[in-house]
Scaffold this active site. Structure first.
Site, PDB file in Angstrom:
ATOM      1  N   HIS A  29      53.933  23.440 -22.821  1.00  0.00           N
ATOM      2  CA  HIS A  29      52.999  22.345 -23.076  1.00  0.00           C
ATOM      3  C   HIS A  29      51.577  22.879 -22.958  1.00  0.00           C
ATOM      4  O   HIS A  29      51.252  23.603 -22.005  1.00  0.00           O
ATOM      5  CB  HIS A  29      53.239  21.217 -22.071  1.00  0.00           C
ATOM      6  N   CYS A  36      53.829  14.044 -21.445  1.00  0.00           N
ATOM      7  CA  CYS A  36      53.751  15.395 -22.023  1.00  0.00           C
ATOM      8  C   CYS A  36      55.082  16.133 -22.027  1.00  0.00           C
ATOM      9  O   CYS A  36      55.219  17.169 -22.680  1.00  0.00           O
ATOM     10  CB  CYS A  36      52.699  16.218 -21.293  1.00  0.00           C
ATOM     11  N   ASN A  61      44.864  19.193 -25.734  1.00  0.00           N
ATOM     12  CA  ASN A  61      46.131  18.732 -25.167  1.00  0.00           C
ATOM     13  C   ASN A  61      46.626  17.525 -25.969  1.00  0.00           C
ATOM     14  O   ASN A  61      46.017  16.461 -25.904  1.00  0.00           O
ATOM     15  CB  ASN A  61      45.896  18.364 -23.691  1.00  0.00           C
TER      16      ASN A  61
HETATM   17  N1  ACO Z   1      31.570  19.084 -18.053  1.00  0.00           N
HETATM   18  C1  ACO Z   1      30.808  19.464 -17.038  1.00  0.00           C
HETATM   19  N2  ACO Z   1      31.080  19.175 -15.748  1.00  0.00           N
HETATM   20  C2  ACO Z   1      32.214  18.484 -15.503  1.00  0.00           C
HETATM   21  C3  ACO Z   1      33.075  18.048 -16.530  1.00  0.00           C
HETATM   22  C4  ACO Z   1      32.705  18.376 -17.851  1.00  0.00           C
HETATM   23  N3  ACO Z   1      33.470  18.024 -18.902  1.00  0.00           N
HETATM   24  N4  ACO Z   1      34.113  17.391 -15.978  1.00  0.00           N
HETATM   25  C5  ACO Z   1      33.919  17.399 -14.638  1.00  0.00           C
HETATM   26  N5  ACO Z   1      32.769  18.057 -14.361  1.00  0.00           N
HETATM   27  C6  ACO Z   1      32.167  18.286 -13.063  1.00  0.00           C
HETATM   28  C7  ACO Z   1      32.606  17.296 -12.024  1.00  0.00           C
HETATM   29  O1  ACO Z   1      31.846  16.104 -12.092  1.00  0.00           O
HETATM   30  C8  ACO Z   1      32.344  18.060 -10.758  1.00  0.00           C
HETATM   31  O2  ACO Z   1      30.982  17.973 -10.454  1.00  0.00           O
HETATM   32  P1  ACO Z   1      30.486  17.850  -8.918  1.00  0.00           P
HETATM   33  O3  ACO Z   1      30.972  19.115  -8.272  1.00  0.00           O
HETATM   34  O4  ACO Z   1      29.036  17.742  -9.091  1.00  0.00           O
HETATM   35  O5  ACO Z   1      31.166  16.626  -8.411  1.00  0.00           O
HETATM   36  C9  ACO Z   1      32.664  19.494 -11.136  1.00  0.00           C
HETATM   37  O6  ACO Z   1      32.576  19.546 -12.568  1.00  0.00           O
HETATM   38  C10 ACO Z   1      34.016  19.949 -10.707  1.00  0.00           C
HETATM   39  O7  ACO Z   1      34.952  18.927 -11.072  1.00  0.00           O
HETATM   40  P2  ACO Z   1      36.472  19.099 -10.845  1.00  0.00           P
HETATM   41  O8  ACO Z   1      37.194  17.899 -11.372  1.00  0.00           O
HETATM   42  O9  ACO Z   1      36.718  19.488  -9.424  1.00  0.00           O
HETATM   43  O10 ACO Z   1      36.742  20.344 -11.798  1.00  0.00           O
HETATM   44  P3  ACO Z   1      37.988  21.259 -11.878  1.00  0.00           P
HETATM   45  O11 ACO Z   1      37.614  22.664 -11.645  1.00  0.00           O
HETATM   46  O12 ACO Z   1      39.153  20.715 -11.101  1.00  0.00           O
HETATM   47  O13 ACO Z   1      38.346  21.143 -13.424  1.00  0.00           O
HETATM   48  C11 ACO Z   1      39.914  20.036 -14.839  1.00  0.00           C
HETATM   49  C12 ACO Z   1      38.689  19.880 -13.974  1.00  0.00           C
HETATM   50  C13 ACO Z   1      39.585  20.951 -15.998  1.00  0.00           C
HETATM   51  C14 ACO Z   1      40.313  18.670 -15.388  1.00  0.00           C
HETATM   52  C15 ACO Z   1      41.041  20.644 -13.972  1.00  0.00           C
HETATM   53  O14 ACO Z   1      41.213  19.911 -12.794  1.00  0.00           O
HETATM   54  C16 ACO Z   1      42.310  20.711 -14.697  1.00  0.00           C
HETATM   55  O15 ACO Z   1      42.456  21.465 -15.622  1.00  0.00           O
HETATM   56  N6  ACO Z   1      43.297  19.958 -14.249  1.00  0.00           N
HETATM   57  C17 ACO Z   1      44.543  19.839 -14.968  1.00  0.00           C
HETATM   58  C18 ACO Z   1      44.494  18.563 -15.688  1.00  0.00           C
HETATM   59  C19 ACO Z   1      45.141  18.560 -17.004  1.00  0.00           C
HETATM   60  O16 ACO Z   1      45.430  19.571 -17.620  1.00  0.00           O
HETATM   61  N7  ACO Z   1      45.398  17.355 -17.451  1.00  0.00           N
HETATM   62  C20 ACO Z   1      45.971  17.158 -18.733  1.00  0.00           C
HETATM   63  C21 ACO Z   1      46.845  15.997 -18.730  1.00  0.00           C
HETATM   64  S1  ACO Z   1      48.258  16.266 -17.826  1.00  0.00           S
HETATM   65  C22 ACO Z   1      49.160  17.340 -18.582  1.00  0.00           C
HETATM   66  O17 ACO Z   1      49.106  17.464 -19.781  1.00  0.00           O
HETATM   67  C23 ACO Z   1      50.026  18.138 -17.757  1.00  0.00           C
END
Ligand code: ACO
Length: 321
Positions: A248, A111, A278
């Site tokens: 980004h 990215c 993204n």
């Molecule tokens: N829909 C519904 N529930 C979901 C989904 C979904 N799409 N995805 C995960 N969950 C659930 C999980 O299973 C979990 O359930 P549980 O508590 O029963 O186990 C719960 O939601 C919480 O999951 P987390 O992974 O802890 O959720 P979090 O609040 O961390 O959000 C996310 C996840 C959105 C991916 C977040 O961590 C994030 O934004 N991270 C940054 C990642 C990113 O931007 N990556 C892009 C690539 S890298 C880059 O470009 C820099």
């Protein structure tokens, strides 16, 4: 000597996939995706290739700059999702455009790729090797995303953006920083091919994106503002003097976190991730092109561009539009 951006372009695949569409594939909801990421829809390839999208974005950037393909001296494509290992996408784009006088090669910093490519172009121009460059960020991430994994398939989109830059004697790019930390590479990973030859048969982890979302989130909100502050210091300016922070587009909450740490109003951080998701290395040039075409970029404005992602890699630059 520096470089300035004199043309921008972007192309997205035709098909738009909404959060509602994704609820038919995985157990998720529009509400969950919007709340956690800010994403509402994204474009997904139904056949468009990385080189096709990149070439189209490049054509538009050249047209915007009023330049012809034969004038291009350096053609860089940042991508982490090429269709083939060889030849490089940049060579495919060179052929599509007829940019036969350009040297062409790819650069992969995930990215942060577009930003690193822009910095690379600047370094070449500064060294007196080339006078201009066409730089694209292009991705078809939909082929490396596991569409049964709700934790990742909701995040990504396909598309390409490009800029045409040329040397300038003053203003233009005022400074850049770039960093990498390979020791944390496992938090965002995608294997490409297993080692299989007459002497070895080694299985690979997964051909799809594997991500520790929380670690990526923590990395972005901590490291990116520090990188931006570093480049502001280097360029002898400060956050209050910046008109727009073109970051980004990973996640709206990450952008909010960065704005907060820099003590800047969120209105200075344009977003399009609600419509495109993204797009990794394509994110910054597509957003730049949208801002440019909407007339939001006025000559003399000060911009910070910042890319960050797998590697881990991150960096930023300050430029005068
Ligand atoms: N829909 C519904 N529930 C979901 C989904 C979904 N799409 N995805 C995960 N969950 C659930 C999980 O299973 C979990 O359930 P549980 O508590 O029963 O186990 C719960 O939601 C919480 O999951 P987390 O992974 O802890 O959720 P979090 O609040 O961390 O959000 C996310 C996840 C959105 C991916 C977040 O961590 C994030 O934004 N991270 C940054 C990642 C990113 O931007 N990556 C892009 C690539 S890298 C880059 O470009 C820099």
């Amino acid at each position: 000597m520096s470089i300035k951006i004199v043309g921008t372009g972007s192309t997205l695949p035709e098909k738009c996939v909404t959060n509602e569409d994704l609820t038919k594939l995985v157990d998720t909801s529009d509400e969950w995706i919007r709340e956690r990421t800010g994403i509402g829809s994204r474009h997904v390839s139904t056949g468009e290739t990385v080189d096709e999208l990149a070439a189209s974005a490049c054509e538009k950037a050249l047209a915007d700059a009023g330049k012809s393909a034969s004038e291009v001296e350096l053609l860089l494509v940042a991508t982490c999702s090429p269709e083939c290992g060889i030849p490089g996408v940049a060579c495919q784009v060179q052929s599509r455009l007829g940019a036969s006088n350009a040297v062409a090669f790819d650069l992969n910093a995930a990215c942060a790729g577009f930003l690193f490519a822009l910095n690379t172009a600047w370094a070449y121009v500064e060294a007196g090797i080339y006078r201009n460059a066409l730089i694209a960020g292009a991705e078809v991430l939909s082929k490396i995303v596991d569409w049964s994994d709700r934790g990742t398939c909701i995040l990504f989109g396909d598309g390409a953006g490009a800029v045409y830059v040329e040397k300038c004697d003053r203003d233009g790019m005022l400074g850049f920083v770039q960093h990498a930390d390979g020791s944390r590479g496992e938090v965002l990973r995608c294997d490409s091919r297993a080692l299989k030859n007459p002497y070895a048969d080694v299985s690979m982890k997964s051909p799809y994106v594997q991500m520790d979302g929380r670690e990526v989130f923590a990395f972005a909100v901590r490291q990116v503002p520090a990188g931006i502050q570093e480049v502001l210091d280097k360029a002898g300016t400060e956050a209050d003097d910046i008109d727009l922070f073109v970051l980004h587009q990973a996640n709206y909450r990450i952008i909010e976190g960065i704005a907060k740490r820099l003590k800047q109003d969120i209105s200075k951080f344009p977003v399009n991730l609600d419509r495109v998701g993204n797009m990794s290395s394509a994110a910054i040039p597509v957003l730049l092109d949208e801002l440019n075409r909407a007339g939001r970029l006025k000559r003399g404005m000060k911009l910070v561009l910042s890319g960050f992602g797998a590697g881990l890699t991150w960096g930023a630059c300050v430029l005068k539009w």
